[in-house]
Design a protein around this motif. Structure first.
Motif, PDB file in Angstrom:
ATOM      1  N   CYS A  56      41.005  49.718  37.941  1.00 23.43           N
ATOM      2  CA  CYS A  56      41.099  49.294  39.345  1.00 23.43           C
ATOM      3  C   CYS A  56      42.566  49.292  39.769  1.00 23.43           C
ATOM      4  N   CYS A  58      44.113  47.773  41.953  1.00 29.94           N
ATOM      5  CA  CYS A  58      44.703  46.500  42.389  1.00 29.94           C
ATOM      6  C   CYS A  58      45.373  45.775  41.233  1.00 29.94           C
ATOM      7  N   CYS A  60      43.654  44.328  38.702  1.00 29.27           N
ATOM      8  CA  CYS A  60      42.825  43.235  38.187  1.00 29.27           C
ATOM      9  C   CYS A  60      42.334  43.498  36.766  1.00 29.27           C
ATOM     10  N   ARG A  94      34.437  47.848  45.759  1.00 30.08           N
ATOM     11  CA  ARG A  94      33.881  46.995  44.704  1.00 30.08           C
ATOM     12  C   ARG A  94      33.146  45.827  45.342  1.00 30.08           C
ATOM     13  N   CYS A  98      37.351  41.801  42.380  1.00 31.69           N
ATOM     14  CA  CYS A  98      38.447  41.823  43.349  1.00 31.69           C
ATOM     15  C   CYS A  98      38.029  42.360  44.712  1.00 31.69           C
ATOM     16  N   SER A 100      38.054  45.238  45.881  1.00 31.03           N
ATOM     17  CA  SER A 100      38.968  46.261  46.400  1.00 31.03           C
ATOM     18  C   SER A 100      38.196  47.350  47.130  1.00 31.03           C
TER      19      SER A 100
HETATM   20 ZN   LIG Z   1      40.700  45.176  41.247  1.00 31.40          ZN
END
Ligand SMILES: [Zn+2]
Length: 121
Positions: A56, A58, A60, A94, A98, A100
């Motif tokens: 991911c 982001c 995470c 997602r 998270c 995202s």
């Molecule tokens: Zn994420």
């Protein structure tokens, strides 16, 4: 993909043009045990690719798996350009963790505007 979304991507790309592509793409026969960030893995062989996976973006730590099988739902497709850049369509959203929501366009990541329930389509 709606015209509005296309415009949004084009604007984003203009802003991002000076940045080098962020993602690379790699074909694998099995998911790596320690997937690298900013690598899109395509699972399969020369004949058939059935899934894509990535860390991911982001940060995470989740590993995202996406079906490339056309008649599964949802499914994604990868368009590769001669330059080596690639686009992953449609966006990844997602629904757990998270949450995202992003798209990879010409090997660059674009975060989708929050609250865009319609999605880029
Ligand atoms: Zn994420």
């Amino acid at each position: 993909m709606t015209p509005r979304f296309r415009r949004w991507l084009a604007d984003g790309l203009r802003l991002n043009r000076r940045r080098p592509p962020e993602f690379s793409i790699r074909r694998v026969a099995a998911w790596p045990e320690e997937p690298l960030p900013q690598v899109l893995y395509r699972l399969g062989d020369a004949e058939c690719e059935w899934a894509a996976g990535m860390q991911c973006p982001c940060g995470c730590g989740a590993f995202i798996q996406l079906s490339l099988v056309e008649d599964s739902s949802p499914s994604w497709r990868i368009e590769q350009m001669r330059s080596g850049e690639f686009t992953l369509m449609p966006s990844v959203w997602r629904t757990v963790g998270c949450r995202s929501h992003f798209i990879i366009y010409r090997s660059r990541i674009f975060w989708c505007p929050p609250g865009d329930a319609e999605g880029p389509g």
